[in-house]
Design an enzyme around this catalytic site. Structure first.
Site, mmCIF file in Angstrom:
data_model
loop_
_atom_site.group_PDB
_atom_site.id
_atom_site.type_symbol
_atom_site.label_atom_id
_atom_site.label_comp_id
_atom_site.label_asym_id
_atom_site.label_seq_id
_atom_site.Cartn_x
_atom_site.Cartn_y
_atom_site.Cartn_z
ATOM 1 N N ARG A 69 0.823 -1.227 0.000
ATOM 2 C CA ARG A 69 0.000 0.000 0.000
ATOM 3 C C ARG A 69 0.852 1.269 0.000
ATOM 4 N NH1 ARG A 69 -5.468 -0.926 1.858
ATOM 5 N NH2 ARG A 69 -6.011 -2.718 0.608
ATOM 6 N N ARG A 126 -3.428 6.379 1.100
ATOM 7 C CA ARG A 126 -3.927 7.603 1.747
ATOM 8 C C ARG A 126 -2.984 8.286 2.728
ATOM 9 N NH1 ARG A 126 -9.056 4.798 3.768
ATOM 10 N NH2 ARG A 126 -7.454 3.193 3.635
ATOM 11 N N ARG A 156 -7.529 11.913 -4.724
ATOM 12 C CA ARG A 156 -8.800 11.228 -4.472
ATOM 13 C C ARG A 156 -9.975 12.191 -4.351
ATOM 14 N NH1 ARG A 156 -11.699 8.267 -4.173
ATOM 15 N NH2 ARG A 156 -11.903 6.987 -2.326
ATOM 16 N N ASP A 160 -6.719 -2.683 -7.477
ATOM 17 C CA ASP A 160 -7.263 -3.326 -6.282
ATOM 18 C C ASP A 160 -7.546 -4.787 -6.592
ATOM 19 O OD1 ASP A 160 -8.302 -2.305 -3.487
ATOM 20 O OD2 ASP A 160 -9.586 -3.950 -4.125
ATOM 21 N N TYR A 188 -14.557 -11.713 -0.027
ATOM 22 C CA TYR A 188 -15.219 -10.427 -0.301
ATOM 23 C C TYR A 188 -16.516 -10.632 -1.076
ATOM 24 C CZ TYR A 188 -11.476 -7.666 1.665
ATOM 25 O OH TYR A 188 -10.605 -7.094 2.550
HETATM 26 O O1 CP3 Z 1 -0.024 -1.440 -2.585
HETATM 27 C C1 CP3 Z 1 -0.265 -0.503 -3.362
HETATM 28 O O2 CP3 Z 1 0.137 0.663 -3.193
HETATM 29 C C2 CP3 Z 1 -1.021 -0.813 -4.639
HETATM 30 C C3 CP3 Z 1 -2.415 -0.674 -4.570
HETATM 31 C C4 CP3 Z 1 -3.296 -1.619 -3.776
HETATM 32 C C5 CP3 Z 1 -4.550 -1.196 -3.254
HETATM 33 N N1 CP3 Z 1 -5.193 -2.293 -2.776
HETATM 34 C C6 CP3 Z 1 -5.035 0.176 -3.284
HETATM 35 C C7 CP3 Z 1 -6.077 0.582 -2.325
HETATM 36 C C8 CP3 Z 1 -3.173 -2.983 -3.509
HETATM 37 C C9 CP3 Z 1 -2.004 -3.926 -3.780
HETATM 38 C C10 CP3 Z 1 -4.396 -3.402 -2.895
HETATM 39 C C11 CP3 Z 1 -4.661 -4.795 -2.512
HETATM 40 C C12 CP3 Z 1 -5.847 -5.105 -1.726
HETATM 41 N N2 CP3 Z 1 -7.088 -4.539 -1.815
HETATM 42 C C13 CP3 Z 1 -5.912 -6.140 -0.766
HETATM 43 C C14 CP3 Z 1 -4.788 -7.079 -0.413
HETATM 44 C C15 CP3 Z 1 -3.812 -6.433 0.501
HETATM 45 C C16 CP3 Z 1 -4.295 -6.295 1.901
HETATM 46 O O3 CP3 Z 1 -4.389 -5.142 2.347
HETATM 47 O O4 CP3 Z 1 -4.544 -7.316 2.527
HETATM 48 C C17 CP3 Z 1 -7.211 -6.153 -0.234
HETATM 49 C C18 CP3 Z 1 -7.730 -7.066 0.847
HETATM 50 C C19 CP3 Z 1 -7.948 -5.134 -0.912
HETATM 51 C C20 CP3 Z 1 -9.357 -4.776 -0.736
HETATM 52 C C21 CP3 Z 1 -9.461 -3.418 -0.208
HETATM 53 N N3 CP3 Z 1 -9.296 -2.266 -0.955
HETATM 54 C C22 CP3 Z 1 -9.725 -3.019 1.129
HETATM 55 C C23 CP3 Z 1 -9.954 -4.002 2.274
HETATM 56 C C24 CP3 Z 1 -9.728 -1.647 1.157
HETATM 57 C C25 CP3 Z 1 -10.097 -0.795 2.331
HETATM 58 C C26 CP3 Z 1 -9.054 -0.771 3.343
HETATM 59 C C27 CP3 Z 1 -8.314 0.484 3.238
HETATM 60 O O5 CP3 Z 1 -7.079 0.466 3.334
HETATM 61 O O6 CP3 Z 1 -8.988 1.510 3.068
HETATM 62 C C28 CP3 Z 1 -9.412 -1.184 -0.146
HETATM 63 C C29 CP3 Z 1 -9.255 0.215 -0.562
HETATM 64 C C30 CP3 Z 1 -7.956 0.625 -1.131
HETATM 65 N N4 CP3 Z 1 -7.212 -0.111 -1.983
HETATM 66 C C31 CP3 Z 1 -7.312 1.876 -0.906
HETATM 67 C C32 CP3 Z 1 -6.138 1.853 -1.658
HETATM 68 C C33 CP3 Z 1 -5.135 2.960 -1.797
HETATM 69 C C34 CP3 Z 1 -7.841 3.023 -0.060
HETATM 70 C C35 CP3 Z 1 -9.185 3.471 -0.529
HETATM 71 C C36 CP3 Z 1 -9.328 4.914 -0.939
HETATM 72 O O7 CP3 Z 1 -8.429 5.519 -1.522
HETATM 73 O O8 CP3 Z 1 -10.410 5.425 -0.710
#
Ligand code: CP3
Length: 361
Positions: free
Chosen positions: A31, A35, A44, A80, A159
Site C-alpha cells: 500500500r 492515503r 482522491r 485493487d 469479499y
Molecule cells: O499497494 C499498493 O500501493 C497498490 C495498490 C493496492 C490497493 N489495494 C489500493 C487501495 C493494492 C495492492 C491493494 C490490494 C488489496 N485490496 C488487498 C490485499 C492487501 C491487503 O491489504 O490485505 C485487499 C484485501 C484489498 C481490498 C481493499 N481495498 C480493502 C480491504 C480496502 C479498504 C481498506 C483500506 O485500506 O482503506 C481497499 C481500498 C484501497 N485499496 C485503498 C487503496 C489505496 C484506499 C481506498 C481509498 O483511496 O479510498
C-alpha cells in the site's frame, strides 16, 4: 502500446527474489501508494477510486507517487484485488471510511451462476490494468521494477460472499462447511481468472507478481490446506508454465499470507520464489519454517511506523539482523496505515539502506 522498455537500472528485488546475493536488501511497502500520502488524498478528492484504477494515466501517476518520494526498490501497480469480482459482473463500491462494499454478495451457490459471468475474456475485461502497467513501465524509465498483483482465490471469495470486509469471515466459512463442492467450483473459477490475469500482466510489462492471500489466517491449517493452498499452488505453477509456453520471461512470484505461520512450510515447497509474512512471526522462526531455498519478505508491524525515528531505526536494524541480508526483501507485515506520517516511512526505507549493506560483494 509500444512494449520496448528502458533497461532496468535497479534489479535488487528481482535478484533477491531469485536468491542471488545483493549489495543491500531491497525494500518496498505494501500500500505504498495510498492515503498516508497527502498527494494521494488530494488526487482522491478529484477522482473516484475505481476511476483511478480504470484510467491508465491516473493509475500510473499514483503508482509513481511513492517512487518520487522515497528510495524504494519496486513500484506496485495501482489497482485493487476487487477488480476481479467486478470483471465477473459484481458491483463493487469504495465507500469512504468503510472500505469496499459489494451490495449484492453471493448468498447461495446458485448465485455463482446467476451473478457471475462464467467465461470472461480476462485480457479484454481488465485491459485497463494491462494498459496502466505498460504505461507505468514507460514512465518508470527503468528506475525500479514494476510489481503486478492479484488477490488469491479464497481472499476474493471472502469479499464476494461477505459483501465487504469482515471480522470473522463466518458467511464464507459457512460455505466451506455447508457447500464444500460448490465452494471449490467457485475457487476454481477464480483460479482460472487469476492465472490468465497474471499472465496478461506480465505480457503488459509486470516484472514481478504478488498474490495476496490476506484472509488466509481465518482458515486454520485444515481449511487452508483444502481451500487455499491447492489454488495458490496451481496459480504459481500454471502462470510459470504459461509464461514459458509463450516465450515470456518467467518473473519472480511472491505469495503474501497473513496470520498463518502454519502455511509457511508448505508454501516453501511451492513454486513461489518469495513468501511474504506478517509481523506476528519471529523472522528466525519464519526462516526455520521456510528453509533456505525461498526468499522471505516482511515483516515490520505497520504500527511500528507510529514510533519515533530512533525506535524505527532500531526495529529495522533488529529485523535485518534476524532475517539476514540473504534471500530477504524488507517490507511491512501488512499494508501501511492511512494515518502514518510519511516521514516515518522515509525513516524506515533509509534505515533498510543503512543497515543492510553487504560490503563483501
Ligand atoms: O499497494 C499498493 O500501493 C497498490 C495498490 C493496492 C490497493 N489495494 C489500493 C487501495 C493494492 C495492492 C491493494 C490490494 C488489496 N485490496 C488487498 C490485499 C492487501 C491487503 O491489504 O490485505 C485487499 C484485501 C484489498 C481490498 C481493499 N481495498 C480493502 C480491504 C480496502 C479498504 C481498506 C483500506 O485500506 O482503506 C481497499 C481500498 C484501497 N485499496 C485503498 C487503496 C489505496 C484506499 C481506498 C481509498 O483511496 O479510498
Amino acid at each position: 502500446m509500444n512494449k520496448e522498455f528502458a533497461e532496468l537500472k535497479n534489479d535488487l528485488i528481482i535478484r533477491a527474489a531469485r536468491g542471488e546475493r545483493t549489495e543491500r536488501t531491497p525494500v518496498w511497502v505494501m500500500r505504498q501508494a495510498g492515503r498516508y500520502l497527502q498527494e494521494f488524498r488530494q488526487f482522491r478528492q478529484k477522482h473516484d477510486f475505481f476511476e483511478i484504477c480504470r484510467t491508465p494515466e491516473l493509475a500510473a501517476e499514483v503508482t509513481l507517487m511513492p517512487i518520487r518520494r522515497f528510495d524504494l526498490d519496486a513500484a506496485i501497480i495501482f489497482s485493487d484485488i476487487l477488480v476481479i469480482p467486478q470483471a465477473l459482473g459484481m458491483e463493487v463500491q469504495m465507500v469512504a471510511s468503510v472500505g469496499p462494499v459489494l451490495p449484492k454478495p453471493l448468498v447461495i451457490p446458485q448465485n455463482i451462476n446467476d451473478f457471475l459471468k462464467q467465461d470472461i475474456d480476462v485480457e479484454k475485461e481488465l485491459s485497463y490494468v494491462m494498459e496502466a502497467i505498460t504505461l507505468t513501465r514507460h514512465k518508470l524509465e527503468g528506475k525500479v521494477p514494476l510489481i503486478g498483483f492479484s488477490g488469491a482465490p479464497f481472499t476474493l471469495m471472502g469479499y464476494m460472499i461477505e459483501g465487504g470486509g469482515s471480522k470473522t469471515l463466518s458467511k464464507t466459512k459457512k460455505w466451506l462447511y455447508e457447500y464444500p463442492e460448490e465452494s471449490v467450483r467457485l475457487l476454481k473459477l477464480l483460479t482460472d481468472v487469476v492465472i490468465k490475469y497474471l499472465v496478461s500482466q506480465v505480457k503488459a510489462g509486470a516484472q514481478l507478481l504478488q498474490v495476496f492471500e490476506s484472509s488466509a489466517g481465518f482458515l486454520g491449517p485444515k481449511l487452508f490446506n483444502q481451500f487455499s493452498l491447492p489454488f495458490i499452488q496451481q496459480i504459481s505453477s500454471s502462470v510459470k508454465q504459461s509464461l514459458t509456453d509463450l516465450n515470456l520471461p518467467t518473473v519472480p512470484m511472491i505469495i503474501f499470507v497473513k496470520d498463518c505461520h502454519f502455511a509457511i512450510e508448505s508454501l516453501s515447497h511451492s513454486q513461489y520464489d518469495v513468501i511474504g509474512i506478517d509481523w506476528t512471526i519471529e523472522p528466525s522462526r519464519g526462516r526455520q519454517l521456510a528453509g533456505q531455498s525461498v526468499t522471505l519478505q516482511g515483516n515490520l508491524d505497520p504500527c511500528a511506523l507510529y514510533a519515533d525515528s530512533q525506535q524505527i531505526e532500531g526495529l529495522v536494524k533488529d529485523m535485518i539482523e534476524s532475517f539476514g541480508t540473504n534471500r530477504y526483501i524488507a517490507n511491512l507485515g501488512h499494508g501501511i496505515y492511512p494515518d502514518v506520517n510519511p516521514d516515518n516511512l522515509a525513516v524506515f526505507v533509509n534505515a533498510v539502506h543503512k543497515y543492510s549493506q553487504n560490503t563483501d560483494i
